[in-house]
Every structure is written in C-alpha cells, then in structure tokens.
Design a protein around this motif. Sequence first.
Motif, PDB file in Angstrom:
ATOM      1  N   ASP A  18      39.464  41.278  30.045  1.00 26.59           N
ATOM      2  CA  ASP A  18      40.697  41.028  29.149  1.00 26.59           C
ATOM      3  C   ASP A  18      39.909  41.877  28.007  1.00 26.59           C
ATOM      4  N   ARG A  19      40.650  42.943  27.614  1.00 25.62           N
ATOM      5  CA  ARG A  19      41.039  43.119  26.239  1.00 25.62           C
ATOM      6  C   ARG A  19      39.417  43.595  25.735  1.00 25.62           C
ATOM      7  N   LEU A  20      38.843  44.316  27.300  1.00 26.06           N
ATOM      8  CA  LEU A  20      37.948  44.642  26.771  1.00 26.06           C
ATOM      9  C   LEU A  20      37.807  46.829  27.002  1.00 26.06           C
ATOM     10  N   ARG A  65      33.917  51.080  27.752  1.00 21.80           N
ATOM     11  CA  ARG A  65      31.440  50.940  27.824  1.00 21.80           C
ATOM     12  C   ARG A  65      31.396  49.395  27.757  1.00 21.80           C
ATOM     13  N   GLN A  66      32.372  48.144  27.113  1.00 21.24           N
ATOM     14  CA  GLN A  66      31.902  47.022  27.543  1.00 21.24           C
ATOM     15  C   GLN A  66      31.811  47.003  28.631  1.00 21.24           C
ATOM     16  N   ARG A  67      33.568  46.939  28.850  1.00 21.03           N
ATOM     17  CA  ARG A  67      33.401  47.015  31.076  1.00 21.03           C
ATOM     18  C   ARG A  67      32.361  47.027  31.428  1.00 21.03           C
ATOM     19  N   GLY A 126      30.769  44.326  20.026  1.00 19.49           N
ATOM     20  CA  GLY A 126      30.960  43.121  21.005  1.00 19.49           C
ATOM     21  C   GLY A 126      29.408  43.075  21.636  1.00 19.49           C
ATOM     22  N   LYS A 127      28.313  43.364  20.894  1.00 21.58           N
ATOM     23  CA  LYS A 127      27.330  43.138  22.108  1.00 21.58           C
ATOM     24  C   LYS A 127      27.100  41.885  22.682  1.00 21.58           C
ATOM     25  N   THR A 128      27.460  40.719  21.436  1.00 23.53           N
ATOM     26  CA  THR A 128      27.110  39.414  22.108  1.00 23.53           C
ATOM     27  C   THR A 128      29.011  39.314  22.974  1.00 23.53           C
ATOM     28  N   SER A 129      29.252  39.718  22.746  1.00 28.17           N
ATOM     29  CA  SER A 129      30.383  39.483  23.604  1.00 28.17           C
ATOM     30  C   SER A 129      30.306  40.143  25.153  1.00 28.17           C
ATOM     31  N   VAL A 130      29.822  41.240  25.015  1.00 28.78           N
ATOM     32  CA  VAL A 130      29.460  41.756  26.586  1.00 28.78           C
ATOM     33  C   VAL A 130      28.086  40.167  27.050  1.00 28.78           C
ATOM     34  N   ASP A 167      19.511  49.098  13.987  1.00 27.25           N
ATOM     35  CA  ASP A 167      19.344  49.433  12.526  1.00 27.25           C
ATOM     36  C   ASP A 167      19.243  47.617  11.874  1.00 27.25           C
ATOM     37  N   GLN A 168      19.179  46.219  12.780  1.00 30.88           N
ATOM     38  CA  GLN A 168      19.516  44.844  12.471  1.00 30.88           C
ATOM     39  C   GLN A 168      18.515  44.361  12.621  1.00 30.88           C
ATOM     40  N   SER A 169      17.037  45.059  12.897  1.00 31.56           N
ATOM     41  CA  SER A 169      16.004  44.695  12.875  1.00 31.56           C
ATOM     42  C   SER A 169      15.127  44.251  11.606  1.00 31.56           C
ATOM     43  N   TYR A 203      35.415  45.841  16.503  1.00 31.97           N
ATOM     44  CA  TYR A 203      36.019  45.257  16.474  1.00 31.97           C
ATOM     45  C   TYR A 203      36.313  44.004  15.041  1.00 31.97           C
ATOM     46  N   ARG A 204      34.826  43.887  14.149  1.00 27.67           N
ATOM     47  CA  ARG A 204      34.504  42.740  12.763  1.00 27.67           C
ATOM     48  C   ARG A 204      35.416  43.381  12.038  1.00 27.67           C
ATOM     49  N   SER A 205      35.034  45.196  11.285  1.00 25.89           N
ATOM     50  CA  SER A 205      34.910  44.741  10.018  1.00 25.89           C
ATOM     51  C   SER A 205      36.371  46.189   9.144  1.00 25.89           C
ATOM     52  N   LEU A 222      26.280  37.278  12.946  1.00 22.61           N
ATOM     53  CA  LEU A 222      27.450  35.602  12.507  1.00 22.61           C
ATOM     54  C   LEU A 222      28.914  36.282  11.845  1.00 22.61           C
ATOM     55  N   GLU A 223      30.078  35.982  11.568  1.00 26.71           N
ATOM     56  CA  GLU A 223      31.003  37.164  11.044  1.00 26.71           C
ATOM     57  C   GLU A 223      31.563  36.504  10.534  1.00 26.71           C
ATOM     58  N   PHE A 224      31.595  36.516   9.443  1.00 23.09           N
ATOM     59  CA  PHE A 224      32.671  35.781   8.320  1.00 23.09           C
ATOM     60  C   PHE A 224      34.396  37.004   7.710  1.00 23.09           C
ATOM     61  N   THR A 282      27.729  43.649   7.223  1.00 21.75           N
ATOM     62  CA  THR A 282      28.639  43.602   7.719  1.00 21.75           C
ATOM     63  C   THR A 282      28.575  43.108   8.936  1.00 21.75           C
ATOM     64  N   ARG A 283      29.031  41.746   7.905  1.00 21.04           N
ATOM     65  CA  ARG A 283      29.202  40.773   8.365  1.00 21.04           C
ATOM     66  C   ARG A 283      30.840  40.063   7.656  1.00 21.04           C
ATOM     67  N   ALA A 284      30.928  40.851   7.025  1.00 21.57           N
ATOM     68  CA  ALA A 284      32.335  41.342   6.448  1.00 21.57           C
ATOM     69  C   ALA A 284      33.102  41.526   7.351  1.00 21.57           C
TER      70      ALA A 284
END
Length: 733
Positions: A19-21, A24-26, A45-49, A260-262, A293-295, A576-578, A624-626
């Motif tokens: 649902d909602r993916l 590509r995520q699917r 959505g990496k962790t979501s995947v 990019d987050q290494s 989907y975050r920011s 994480l995200e806030f 990118t946490r925001a």
Amino acid sequence: MNYQNRSFERLTDVSEILDRLNDRQREAVVAEPGPLLVTAGAGSGKTSVLVRRIAWLIKAFGVSKHQIMAVTFTNKAAREMKSRVEDLLGMNEAPYRIGTFHGLSNSFLRIYHEAAGLESDFTILDSGDQKSLISRLNRDLRISVGEFKPQQFQNFINRSKSNELRATALSPRNYREQIFVRVYEAYENYCEANSLVDFEELLLRTVELLKRNQLVREELQDRYQHVLVDEFQDTNSMQLEWLKLFCGKRNQITAVGDEDQSIYGWRGALAENMIQFEAIFPGTRIVRLEQNYRSTQTILNAANAVIQHNDQRYSKELWTERKKGASVKLFNAYDSGQEAKFVAEVILSGVSRSIPYSNFAVLYRTNAQSREFEEVFGYQQIPFRIYGGLRFYQRKEIKDILAYLRLLVEPNNNEAFSRVVNFPRRGIGSVAQERIAQYASSRNLSYWQASSEIVKDYSVQVHFRAALTNFLELINRIREEGEHESFGDVIASTISISGVKQFYKSRKLESDITRIENLDELENAAVNFIRRSNCKDSIESIRPFLDTVALDSDDKHDENTLNAVQVMTLHLAKGLEFPVVFLVGVDENLLPHVLSLKSDQNGRRGADKDSLAEERRLFYVGMTRAEQQLFLTRSGIRMVRGRMSVFRPSRFLKEIPRQFLDTVPFNQKIDSDFTKKINPDDLLGSTIDHRVFGRGCVTGLRHEGKFPVLTIDFDEHGTKQVLWEMNNFKVRR
Ligand code: ATP
Ligand code: MG
C-alpha cells in the motif's frame, strides 16, 4: 517516527504490504530473493522498503521469521526498525534477529562461545573501560604518558582490529610502531585471560569464527537465509566481510543505502562498498529511488544544492510531491548563549500553538555544544532529551554501581574490583591495593581470590585485614540479600548497602543532587528492563542487564518516549526525521569541523578533500532530517577552552542558493502553516478534549499489540481506557 500512519496499519491481506508504495519501491519490495541494492537519497523510503521487504519475504514468499536477519548501526535505528516490522506483522511474527552489528555479534558469540574461544560469561568492555584498561597496562609497561596518550593506543588497536589484524600479524617497522604493537599485544593477552571483549572484538571474533569454523558457518548460513542491511554506505570492510560470511553462496542479501550520507569514513567505512556491491554479489539487482517523502521541496532544493559540491557521487536529484514549504531560516547569533536562546524561543512559540516538544530536534556537530542548550532549556523549563554525549551509563556514579553488580556475578573481575574496593573509602588505599595486585599476580589469582587469602594471613597487619574482610563481607551480604529480592530491589540494596548513596548524600554538593537522582533513575531503568525483556525478576538478571547497558550506551535516553525536544549529534541523527530541525553551530571550524581543515600531527588525514566532503555529507544528513522547517543557527563568538573566540560562518552556508535561505531576527516565530505531528506518547500529562467524553487528563499509556491505549481521567466521566484515534482528540496546553 510516523506514528499516525503506523497505528492504523493493519495487515489483513498480503497486498497491503505494498500500500502507498511507488512503483520503484514496490519493485524493490517484491524482488525475487537474491542480491538487491537499493540506492537512494535521503527520505526516499529506503528503510520503509527494507521493513516491507521483510514482511513480504514472510507473507508472500513463505520465509520463516527465524530465517531472517536484519542489521543496522545504532540501537535506536534497530528498535525503530523492529517496531515498524511489528506494526506490519504483529509482535509474534516479526523476526527476532533485528539488531546492530554489535548486538547480533554478541548474541552469536554467547551461543557459540566455545567455538569462538571465549568463556560463556565474557564481559563487554565499552569504550571508556577500554581506555582505562589501556592506561593501566601502560603503567605496567612503564610507557611514559608524556609521550603517548592512551587514546592513541586505543585508536590504533581498534583500527587494527577493524582491518582484521591481530597483534601477531603486525610487523613493526620502527621503534614507535614497536611500542604500539607491544601495548596491543599486552592488551590482547589481558583481554584473553580475563574474558574481556571490546566492541571491535565482537565483530572480529564473529568474522574469525565464521571463517575458521565450517560447521558453525554452515549452520548459521543455513539458519539465516535472508540478510538485510540498512545504512549500507557506512559499513567498513570488516562489516562487509561479516555480511558476506552470513550470506554465503546463497547471496540473498538486501542492502539499502545512500552514498551521500556516508559519515563514518573516519572509522574506516567505505562508501565504495556500495559501488563494489555488484562485483561482490553477482547478479545484483539495483533499484534507485528518487522521490522524497519526508521534506518540503525547499528543504530538498537547499540540501541538493549543497551536496552537489561533492564530486565522486552518482548524481541524483531528489524531488517531492510535498508542498514548497517555508524557506530555510538562518539566525546569526551574537554569541552562543543567544544562539541557544533563539532556539528556545522558537520552540516556545511553537508550543504556544500546540506543537508538541517532540516535533523539534536540535542537531550539532560536537557533543560539547549541548551544554548551552541544556542550560537554556532547563531555565525555560523546556523538556529535552539528549542522545549520546554524557550518557547516562557513562556517568561515574552509575558506573560505580554497575561495577558492584559486576562483582556480584563475577567476583574475579579485576576491573570491577579495583573500581569499588575503596569507593566509598573504606581504608583500602592505593598502597593496600598495590599489595593485593602483587599478591594476586605472584600466585596467579584474581584480586578477589587474593583478598580472600590475605584476610586469613595472620602475618598481614590487622587493620588491613579488617578493612578487607569488611569489603568481602559487604559484597557477600548484598548477594545474599539479593537472593530473595526482585531485580529492582537488588539494584536499590546495592546502591544503599555499598554506601554509594550515603556518600553523595553526605557531601552536599550541588552536583551530588543530580548524582542521587541518577542513582534513583538506575533503579527505574532496572524495573523497566525486567518489564521489557524476558528476563527473570531476580538477581539472575544482572548479567543480561549489564550486557544491554554496555551495548546500548550510544542512545540510552530513549527509554520512555516522553514529549521532549530531541537533542543529539548529527551522527546519531542518521535515519531519523523530525518536523522541525535546528542545525546549530553552522560555523567554520565546527561544521566543517576543525580537524577536517587542519592536518593532525600524525599526518593521517590532512586538510584533504575527503574529510571536507565527509563534513559536507554530515551537513546534508542534518538538513535532510527536517520535514517541514529547517533552522540553521550560528554564532560570532564562542567560548573555546575558557576563552572567547571569533567564529566565521560555515562555507557550506554559501552553497545554499539565496532563494531558499532567509536570514531571520531573534524574535522569529514558527511558520504559520505548520502542521504538527502528534504521537500518543506526547499526550502523557496533557489535558485533552475527547470528541465523546469531553475534557480529561492523560495519565497513562500502554500498547495493546500495535494499538496505543490511553488512560484518561475525564472531568465528567471518571477514569477510562481509550483507544488512541487521532480524530477523536484535541490537545489543550
Ligand atoms: P534516510 O535516508 O534518512 O534513512 P529513508 O530513505 O530510509 O531515509 P524512510 O525513513 O524510509 O526514508 O522514509 C522517509 C519518510 O517517508 C517516512 O516518514 C516514511 O513513512 C515516508 N514514506 C516512505 N515511502 C512512502 C510512500 N510511498 N508514501 C508515503 N510516505 C512514504
Ligand atoms: Mg533510513
């Protein structure tokens, strides 16, 4: 983090996993088992995947939950992942092996300790323990403190281990290297003899075990047929080896990451592992995600512009369907005190509009930066929680009690013995301790055993024997009383019988009040531990408790998610995200950090492009946490080692295009179209309006399966248990 959606996820049908993916995520979630690499930008959505793929493997491919292992870096991220899987599948159907590299290694080594050449009750050394052990060994080896710092040896040992190099495998080329290898050797011998295992060793032992022992290897490869790993960009070569060994020929690995987050290059992590993935796991399928989907679009544009200044990256451009959102805000403070006050004021302006404290995060480059915020938040009565930094379990008074506990279950542990034998003071000073140590080493005994003999030796002075007898009896007494007590009471009696609490009470220093509070908090932690683990409510739980503490020391505060501002380093914020992020200290020499700009004495990492690029990635991770609003703050003056120093704006600020960035005055308020995110944990203690029952105060929260249930004292309807349904509540403050 996304509680609203989470609580309503009910899985009645396999397809709900998807649902909602997006497509590509699917594609990634349903890919046939085999090597799969999902590379994607932040918040795509990496962790979501990963979480959904676990569910898919179980529900659609019929894989048993026991055959799945999922790995990530911090305990906080592992817990988050586990709870997201549980939300999808239910508590009982989620795989058991979801953890960190260290945590999982520990579990396996406990099971296969014999094959790994360890005692079953080996002790985990945290980084502080490791350092003090090294100092002690240096003293024995007569290494001059002026010349070498224990920290240097510690780095050397950990670096060697993470390159799979034992002391015996090293061939020193000069005098200096000889000394390093000698200390390493002594350290290894000591750990071996005393069954001590440091963090790096947990991984190395596991790797060695799997490499050398075919039986164990095949057993584990057979058991864990599916391996999934999050934040893959931060694996170092040993962790990659670890993964390869678990996967074996089956090659059923799912890795997700974002180069990019290494941000662990300094610890030997190789973003190259991502690039080499295909070569290592033949037949790899690669899926790229680019929708974020975050920011808001503005935050993304600003972050994209910054990261483009790094070369050597797959170019990818994140986009979002979310609204444009407010501009990124920059506040130039006069000094660091004003910087902290600014953050506090913005938070308060949000809280007055019913935005929960937990919607705000303060992220910084170095731990020391937290102090100013602690002070201002304390003064303004803003509840906050610090992750990492001066961690609860690293505090002196807590470590003292942990040492007492250790001694109860492992009387022969010399570390623990030395720590508490004369704390609080009981007449066994350093001369006496030296005698115990000599007695012990000449007869090959532990300090405890040596002491037990010394007290019976009539040639030893009476007062020394008496003092030592008292100590031995004290430990035995705690143990005996503990036999009949609950675990929480064991902790409480240890704190009181040991005399530690009395010691702080009698000193009456300001800081001792906090220490006593911390001791009380330890008791709470013990009670919570029993509640959340499957361990017995008795003295037998000391060992598992100590293990958890040692492994958890990176993010312990997370225990009870109360409504508080989240405060942590950029490194801990990964994944994480806030809703609102304050990225503070955006000054040259802080971010980028001074060490990335100057070459250090060993000439290991100079003012090189690599470390500057890593600082930029760190800044990118922070931005990118925001989700909705990003504040950047900086300060012209800061205290550095007791002196006022002038700071200039970070070079990264210039990399954000003007149209996305606004400089704001001190009295800035939170943006008017802010949508708050409420999670049920925030409601504890709040007054709410319920659609049906009217006004009430939330006094309790528990989870029934995946559904949060609140206990509410209603003004007109008495106390009720109510299922948390977003639409039924309005929060008053
Ligand atoms: P990071 O790089 O920071 O680790 P990530 O790629 O792992 O981020 P997630 O944390 O999985 O990203 O997802 C970010 C946010 O987007 C989460 O709040 C998640 O619930 C949401 N999200 C992910 N996929 C979708 C989707 N298809 N539809 C709606 N929301 C989504
Ligand atoms: Mg993630």
